[in-house]
Design an enzyme around this catalytic site. Sequence first.
Site, PDB file in Angstrom:
ATOM      1  N   GLU A  32      11.594   4.925  12.300  1.00 38.82           N
ATOM      2  CA  GLU A  32      11.965   5.589  13.540  1.00 38.82           C
ATOM      3  C   GLU A  32      13.450   5.964  13.550  1.00 38.82           C
ATOM      4  OE1 GLU A  32       9.160   2.131  14.743  1.00 38.82           O
ATOM      5  OE2 GLU A  32      10.479   2.675  13.068  1.00 38.82           O
TER       6      GLU A  32
ATOM      7  N   ALA B 265      -9.668  -4.942 -17.791  1.00 36.29           N
ATOM      8  CA  ALA B 265     -10.268  -3.879 -18.596  1.00 36.29           C
ATOM      9  C   ALA B 265     -11.381  -4.495 -19.432  1.00 36.29           C
ATOM     10  CB  ALA B 265      -9.216  -3.229 -19.490  1.00 36.29           C
TER      11      ALA B 265
END
Length: 341
Positions: free
Chosen positions: A46, A150
């Site tokens: 902001e 993997a």
Amino acid sequence: MKRCFELASLGLGNTAPNPLVGSVIVHNGSIIGEGYHQKYGGPHAEVNAINAVEDKSLLAESTLYVNLEPCAHHGKTPPCADLIIERQLKRVVIGNIDPFSAVDGKGIERLKSAGIEVITGILEEEGRWLNRRFFTFHEKKRPYVILKFAQTIDGFLDGNRSDDDDAEALKISGSQMNQIVHKWRSEEASILVGKNTILLDNPSLTTRLWPGKNPLRLVIDPELEVPETKAVMSDGNHTWIFNARRDEYCENKLCFIQINDPSDFHSEILTYLHKSDIQSVIIEGGAATLSRFIEASVWDEARIITGNMRIGSGVTAPEFQGKLIASNHFGDDLLQVYLPA
């Protein structure tokens, strides 16, 4: 709000333990300022959005959009809610309420008390996914846990090896996928492996293939069997060794942290990480370490890479049940992403 998400995501890997936040300021249908939280300790979204507005006189007739409730407490920076009130914005549109106890509705209350119109609940589910690490950390009191491994087409992580036969690790994934894995590392606060992974592969667990920060390395080594010659012990990058023998001791970015019950190490480690403000952890192996978290049902996301090879026998990939949410090919590799079922 979608633009807020885009901006917020630019801070991934740099804002933790703060959330990912983007902000857009709109005047008469046109964006006049935008910003995002770029780095922990730096200005919030902001603040950056307001500072980006050239003509500050327009703020009083503008709407500020932000994907997470403006803070109302003094942390590393002053409260954003106070700045919004000081600049007299007329409306604030918020995606998610901040689950952090120091905020949790207090920013909204402060804005409303100052006479600012506040709208909440915009794209809440998308906002929770963007800040899934932050929400998990504050709601479940533990880091967000990502499983990653993997495997071959026939379901093996590696061939059968021992730490004294000098056999190299099986290279399952290709160069493109390997670079993506290093990008993932740069996005998380920490990376965890068991001692066997260190003994067999001697990995560095860094982001060598991606221009990002290295995650904090965590090694489970109950009996302190990893020698000082291994990369994680000697290369000067931050490493924590969770063990059952040595009490807390740190030297040259290498820390030893004692766990009381090696059979329940996952709970102790996650509790310690939460206490240490470590918001996320990616678990890269090996099979026993991955299986422990799977069996305990303590994981939030799984990223499974399947390479284009078969080996017939070896170290079996861990089994788990999950809901497939994404499936993509990168070169010859298939990446599948799962959430708990």
